[in-house]
Design an enzyme around this catalytic site. Structure first.
Site, mmCIF file in Angstrom:
data_model
loop_
_atom_site.group_PDB
_atom_site.id
_atom_site.type_symbol
_atom_site.label_atom_id
_atom_site.label_comp_id
_atom_site.label_asym_id
_atom_site.label_seq_id
_atom_site.Cartn_x
_atom_site.Cartn_y
_atom_site.Cartn_z
ATOM 1 N N PHE A 189 3.274 -12.058 -4.163
ATOM 2 C CA PHE A 189 3.572 -10.557 -4.124
ATOM 3 C C PHE A 189 3.892 -10.435 -5.706
ATOM 4 C CE2 PHE A 189 4.975 -7.227 -1.611
ATOM 5 C CZ PHE A 189 3.971 -6.971 -0.614
ATOM 6 N N GLN B 267 8.443 5.330 -10.269
ATOM 7 C CA GLN B 267 7.702 4.232 -9.679
ATOM 8 C C GLN B 267 6.463 4.398 -9.311
ATOM 9 O OE1 GLN B 267 7.537 0.653 -7.012
ATOM 10 N NE2 GLN B 267 7.804 -0.210 -8.766
ATOM 11 N N HIS C 60 3.220 3.139 -6.543
ATOM 12 C CA HIS C 60 2.500 1.961 -7.024
ATOM 13 C C HIS C 60 0.892 2.438 -7.095
ATOM 14 C CE1 HIS C 60 0.848 -0.797 -3.774
ATOM 15 N NE2 HIS C 60 2.530 -1.154 -3.793
ATOM 16 N N LEU D 273 0.278 3.903 0.991
ATOM 17 C CA LEU D 273 0.490 3.242 0.816
ATOM 18 C C LEU D 273 -0.432 2.262 1.056
ATOM 19 C CD1 LEU D 273 2.581 1.395 -1.131
ATOM 20 C CD2 LEU D 273 3.772 1.390 1.382
ATOM 21 N N GLU E 172 0.884 -4.457 -1.539
ATOM 22 C CA GLU E 172 0.631 -5.076 -2.512
ATOM 23 C C GLU E 172 0.198 -6.196 -2.038
ATOM 24 O OE1 GLU E 172 3.085 -4.794 -6.176
ATOM 25 O OE2 GLU E 172 3.517 -6.564 -5.355
ATOM 26 N N ARG F 65 3.968 -3.317 -10.675
ATOM 27 C CA ARG F 65 3.354 -2.444 -10.619
ATOM 28 C C ARG F 65 3.148 -1.262 -11.416
ATOM 29 N NH1 ARG F 65 6.822 -1.544 -4.763
ATOM 30 N NH2 ARG F 65 5.641 -2.768 -4.211
ATOM 31 N N HIS G 200 5.990 6.162 -5.534
ATOM 32 C CA HIS G 200 6.440 5.778 -4.983
ATOM 33 C C HIS G 200 7.871 5.783 -4.157
ATOM 34 C CE1 HIS G 200 5.524 2.342 -1.603
ATOM 35 N NE2 HIS G 200 6.579 2.284 -2.588
ATOM 36 N N ARG H 120 10.499 -1.250 -10.869
ATOM 37 C CA ARG H 120 11.146 -2.350 -9.099
ATOM 38 C C ARG H 120 9.649 -3.320 -9.107
ATOM 39 N NH1 ARG H 120 10.214 -2.331 -3.982
ATOM 40 N NH2 ARG H 120 9.176 -0.196 -4.088
#
Lengths: 574, 260
Positions: A115, A235, A237, A247, A250, A281, A347, A389
């Site tokens: 990730f 954030q 994404h 979404l 990832e 991100r 996100h 994050r």
């Protein structure tokens, strides 16, 4: 009606449910949610939960610690990050014991995948750290925790909106709820209250967040004089399904997916030479939009391609079933043989209600906390995620700090007697609602909401400048003024979404102002907050948390230091 | 394009009987039915009530009957139904207002099958081992989002004579725990499911499988529960099973081998 419980939890997502499961071991627990149980937005989490189990390859909690600090651009508090990464393996095993059907390795251990931003050897190369259930981890964990809560007789109040926090002599002693089915107001009284209501993504035009993520609880606490921390850090994404913004995990890149521009070039090699598509991100979102601005979006348009076609049908259908189904249902394309169009989508809120490591809400810059009030999950700011994050650290945050809050509340209520307020806390709420429903006016909530979303997208998203932020604040203030003339057309009492969405909009507009003012005052670039006019990080002046306080004439901004520790701020490159 | 929606309306505060109301909205072929309903509520008629949350088929809020077939409004694109669409609440459950039904009976039945892992032995200090083969049978079942489309579409659940049937959604979750290699209450689960209002209520009519928005082979999973009960009883020499599997649709007795 007055309803009494020892512990009241607002929000039935993962943080709220994890706290409920913990606290219900010895206390009477109720969970109130504006949606029915299992509809909470944690269910939309796809990719996994991080923990340095080392099931697939060597891993260490110290590496996880470093990655989280670096991912947050050194703004996260290292004392609480250390708590989280050390507790992560236990949190995962505990979920497994509760029944989460994790994907498995050949030898029967919990499987792990790559990730973004998660590395071995302090940034040397990607590491498989995310534990997962195919690509619907959030939903399966949500179902499992709900099932556990049912087994423990937790009481649920579904489709109840919290319209007010109730305090007695400075101590939180419950909430006033609006029952969507009947239109009735109730005082839910408790010895302690946990806020676990998620983020506020719906203030942006394109978001992965559901319709319920409007953030009103953030503003309710703000209006009570409690600060909001680091609200400028939103954030985006990198891979929202274009144009809807749904979404696309990832995990797609974790499993080997590659971002490509119009020329077919795997462009992340230029922006993050060491870990490429698996960079943090904020880095990937800026890279995509930089490509788009340079005219290298697909067909010159506002998106790029996420290419999975080299992964093979088996891997895609086994490990990425959900996102493949989204591409098929909404765009009619087969991700096995065709690239997926993606663009950044709002996100996650890194900021929120400041708490200590046990969920107690902080009253100000000092160690002082608000008696009776806890917060956990996305609405809280512990602060783990700092300025950005990392993927799969969110579910871990919910589980670790949801549990710690549940434990702290359980211990606390043993020594607290039920507080009786002399007044009827539903009365002022009833008056506020009546003022809204009795008003005649020319403005419609829907039109204002749409404009708010456009303003935030244009002036307060991935790229920011002083001029744009000032324009954004002016535009939001103008919308707030129009909101004072808004009219609620539906006067019914049952399932009056018109009324509730109007109430939400009032809170959303206040939050927009907090976000933009916090962003304007942070005169540097850090993590997800990127100022084109001030592109450098400025540790001298801004290695500190923003605290926004409610004040007449707009939010008052203060700062507090970041808790450093093992890792000193260094250049952040991927 | 201009889309016409014929929408079921009922407000217990003022309507004696339900009725249908026609709306027209401008929509793109790739818009979701949910987008059309939102446009009605935001721009034309704020009194229209329907549930929604995630908007992409994960939360399970917006189950409704779309041109007679239960499905999620966020998964149906305008291009799939053309210029006219009839929208009604899920059948089986009492209507509260317009497209909103009372799901309390749905969740109560779901709770009745003990939808949680029962492991009596104390867990190890790490994860329990499960092979990918152990997990594979659960992969379809754990996609369930409790949207109630299957239970609403089931002719057995719809029939007032058999309205106490627990329904396919609860049985999918029962399957998920019965076939989990970590669960240690198999015999209790089998006894709990071996009833006419539980697994034997299923008459293998395949409606649940046809409508499932997450493509879960619901009927097959229920068939596996039936076979497991049958085999357990045969092994334990209990003799005749109480409720013989019914096969009114003419498919495989267990619903396992035919697509229906």
């Amino acid at each position: 009606m007055v309803l009494d419980h020892e512990i009241l939890i607002v929000g039935a997502g993962l943080a709220g449910l994890r706290a409920a499961v913990e606290a219900s071991e010895t206390a009477d627990v109720a969970v109130v949610s504006k949606v029915l149980p299992t509809r909470s937005h944690s269910g939309a989490a796809q990719g996994g939960i991080t923990a340095a189990l080392g099931n697939e390859e060597e891993d260490q909690w110290e590496w996880h610690f470093f990655d989280t600090v670096k991912g947050g651009d050194y703004l996260g508090d290292q004392d609480v990050i250390e708590i989280m990464v050390k507790d992560a393996p236990r949190a995962i095993y505990e979920l497994e014991h509760m029944g989460v059907p994790f994907s498995r390795t050949r030898d029967g251990r919990i499987a792990q995948r790559n990730f973004g931003g998660h590395t071995k050897g302090y940034g040397r190369e990607p590491v498989k750290r995310a534990c997962y259930v195919a690509d619907h981890t959030g939903r399966v964990v949500l179902d499992t925790l709900y099932d556990q809560a049912i087994g423990r007789h937790v009481r649920f109040y579904g489709e109840c909106y919290v319209l007010s926090l109730v305090f007695d002599d400075g101590r939180c002693c419950g909430v006033v709820t609006y029952d969507l089915a009947t239109g009735g107001l109730h005082f839910l009284r408790a010895k302690v209250v946990l806020l676990a209501t998620g983020g506020c993504g719906k203030i942006y035009r394109t978001t992965s967040n559901g319709f319920s993520t409007t953030g009103e609880i953030l503003n309710l606490t703000f209006k009570e004089g409690i600060p909001l921390q680091d609200m400028e850090f939103i954030q985006f994404h990198p891979t929202g399904l274009f144009p809807l913004g749904i979404l696309v995990s990832e995990a797609a890149r974790g499993e080997g997916g590659i971002l490509r521009n119009d020329a077919g070039e795997p462009f992340m090699e230029r922006y993050a030479p060491s870990i490429k598509d698996l960079a943090a991100r904020d880095v990937v979102s800026r890279a995509i939009l930089t490509e788009v601005r340079a005219g290298r979006g697909i067909g010159g348009k506002g998106y790029v391609h996420l290419d999975l076609t080299h992964l093979g049908e088996r891997k895609i259908t086994e490990k990425l079933w959900e996102i493949t189904s989204f591409a098929r249902i909404y765009l009619g394309l087969d991700a096995v043989s065709q690239p997926i169009p993606v663009a950044p989508t709002c996100h996650y809120l890194m900021g929120g209600i400041p708490t200590d490591g046990d969920g107690r809400v902080r009253a100000d810059q000092t160690a002082r906390t608000v008696p009776g009030l806890y917060a956990a999950g996305e609405c809280a700011c512990v602060s783990i995620h700092g300025a950005n994050r990392l993927g799969c650290n969110s579910l871990l945050d919910l589980l670790v700090f949801g549990r710690r809050s549940g434990k702290a509340m359980k211990d606390e209520v043993a020594g607290v007697k039920t507080l009786l307020t002399g007044r009827d806390p539903t009365k002022p709420v009833r008056e506020r609602l009546a003022a809204l429903t009795d008003r005649e006016g020319p403005e419609k909530a829907h039109a204002i909401r749409l404009e708010m979303q456009i303003v935030m997208t244009d002036y307060g998203s991935v790229f920011r400048t002083e001029g744009a932020l000032r324009q954004g604040i002016d535009a939001i203030l103008a919308l707030k003024e129009r909101f004072s003339r808004v009219m609620v057309t539906n006067r019914g009492t049952s399932f009056n979404y018109d009324l509730m969405e109007t109430v939400e909009l009032g809170h959303q507009l206040d939050l927009c102002e907090v976000i933009l003012v916090s962003a304007l005052n942070r005169r540097e670039s850090r993590g997800a907050h990127f100022r084109e006019d001030l592109p450098q990080r400025d540790d001298q002046n801004y290695l500190r948390h923003t605290l926004a306080f409610c004040a007449t004439g707009g939010p008052r901004i203060a700062y507090k230091p970041v808790v450093l520790g093992r890792f000193q701020p260094a250049v952040r490159a991927y | 394009m201009l889309v016409r929606l014929k929408v079921f309306r009922f407000d217990p505060e003022k309507d004696g009987d339900p009725y249908y109301q026609d709306y027209e909205v401008q929509a793109e072929p790739t818009d979701r039915l949910l987008d059309c309903l939102n446009r009605i509520r935001w721009e034309q008629d704020p009194t229209l009530a329907f549930r929604m949350s995630c908007g992409h088929g994960v939360c399970g809020s917006d189950g409704m009957r779309i041109n007679g077939v239960c499905g999620l409004a966020c998964q149906k694109l305008v291009e799939s139904f053309g210029l006219e669409v009839r929208v009604e609440p899920l059948p089986v459950f009492p209507v509260i207002k317009d497209l909103v039904v009372d799901l309390e009976p749905f969740f109560q039945r779901y709770h009745s099958i003990k939808p949680y892992l029962i492991a009596l032995s104390s867990p190890p200090g790490h994860e329990r081992r499960q092979s990918p083969e152990d997990i594979r049978p659960l992969e379809d079942a754990i996609r369930c989002i409790l949207c109630a489309c299957c239970t609403s579409s089931c002719p057995v659940s719809q029939d007032p004579q058999t309205a106490d049937y627990v329904g396919p959604a609860a049985l999918v979750r029962a399957f998920r725990y019965l076939f989990d290699s970590r669960d240690e209450s198999t015999s209790e689960r089998i006894a709990m499911l071996d009833r006419q209002d539980r697994v034997w209520g299923c008459r293998t009519l395949w409606k649940c499988t046809e409508v499932c928005p997450k493509e879960i082979p619901v009927t097959k999973l229920i068939g596996h529960i039936k076979r497991r009960i049958y085999e357990t009883k045969r092994e334990s020499n209990e003799g005749e099973i109480r409720h013989a599997p019914k096969d009114e649709a003419g498919n495989g007795s267990w619903g396992e081998d035919s697509e229906g």
